[in-house]
Design an enzyme around this catalytic site. Structure first.
Site: not given
Length: 351
Positions: A192, A286, A289
């Site tokens: 990410h 966190m 996903d």
């Protein structure tokens, strides 16, 4: 409810006031002080003992990186960098993550006030993740001496390694890739990251690793000895087939699990296209996903792992994978490289 206490350090009075407005709008967060530069911040940290520090990259009197390096050496604490999207700042931000920053947010190029306010939930999420992180255990500067590399003996070039990560992932990925030999199986990674930062990350990894590291491109052939990183904030990365070859497919579709690129998209495509020829690992981050995608890989015959709690900066994503039975095993970060090679139908030893 005990609030997460934050100090914001930025030379811009506007940014400081906006950060106060944003953070204080969330009932579980509060700004206890702001500082225009690191020297003022140093005294405020002693006075308020905050849970999280937000730190600008470029500031007067002392550079943000210099301050971060001293801070992590003398008083390690969770730090979220606040960076403008420039080529230099993206390089500096990647270095800040190496030095111990947990995560970063970007200042919008235009419409600073409206842009930052739109980021309100994202900023809050990153501060919450930082407050839960373990920077002392996991965040260490890059060593000037190269790590020993694994030797890869393989029986097939069909095997692929899939990696997903979020908060704390840039350093975890580095530690996984550095020992990989030049003839490693192909590796696809979704981390990410916002647009504009993956290129600096790729360049840094490529300079440190024996494998060749690329920012993934649509239609690119997937080859052994190469690493493909999903371009941040632009598109999901999927594994696809073109005749006898594996190729990269970039898909500009809606965010999944609030992310684009999303780990679940990559993992699900690998399960569909390559099945038992894949090995997957979900690293620190966190949220959830990647957990369902890793489960799909396992159900398709893949070997799957999750980073263990002790070495994860944030244990959210690996924990979710373990809870739903998506990962065969929880593995300490330092052992993941060897596990991936061993599971790719090969064995490895260090040289």
């Amino acid at each position: 409810m005990k609030k997460i206490r934050v100090i914001c350090v930025d030379d811009s009075a506007l940014v400081r006031s906006l950060m106060v407005e944003i953070i204080n709008s969330h009932p579980d967060l509060e700004v206890v002080a702001t500082a225009p530069d690191p020297l003022v911040a140093r005294e405020l940290i002693k006075q308020h003992n905050p849970d999280v520090l937000t730190l600008d990259v470029e500031m007067p009197r002392m550079d943000g990186l210099d301050f971060l390096e001293r801070l992590m050496r003398l008083r390690p604490m969770p730090v979220v960098m606040v960076s403008s999207l420039t080529e230099r700042n993206s390089d500096v931000t990647i270095r800040a993550l190496e030095l111990g920053a947990v995560d970063f947010v970007t200042k919008p190029k235009l419409g600073l006030r409206d842009g930052l306010l739109e980021y309100s939930d994202l900023i809050a999420d990153k501060i919450r993740a930082a407050a839960m992180s373990k920077p002392r255990q996991s965040m260490v500067p890059s060593s000037s001496e190269p790590r020993s590399r694994l030797v890869h003996h393989f029986s097939t070039t069909e095997k692929l390694i899939l990696i997903g990560a979020s908060t704390g992932g840039t350093e975890a990925i580095r530690q996984v890739l550095e020992p990989m030999p030049a003839n490693s199986p192909a590796i696809l990674i979704t981390q990410h990251m916002p647009a504009g930062f993956t290129r600096s990350f790729v360049q840094r990894l490529d300079s440190l690793c024996a494998v060749q590291v690329h920012e993934a491109e649509h239609g690119q052939r997937v080859l052994p000895g190469h690493v493909y990183l999903a371009p941040g904030g632009i598109a999901h990365m999927k594994l696809a087939r073109s005749g006898a070859n594996y190729v990269i497919e970039l898909e500009d579709s809606e965010p999944v699990n609030r992310h684009r690129p999303a780990v679940d998209v990559l993992f699900r495509s690998a399960a569909e296209v390559a099945g038992k020829n894949t090995v997957g690992v979900l690293l620190t981050g966190m949220g959830k996903d990647g957990a369902q995608g890793l489960l799909a890989m396992k159900q398709a015959g893949a070997v799957t792992f999750a980073q263990d709690e002790a070495t994860s900066v944030v244990f959210g994503m690996p924990r979710e994978a373990l809870m739903i039975g998506a990962a065969d095993e929880a593995v300490p970060l330092g052992e993941i490289s060897a596990k991936l090679l061993a599971s790719a139908g090969s064995y490895g030893h260090r040289v």
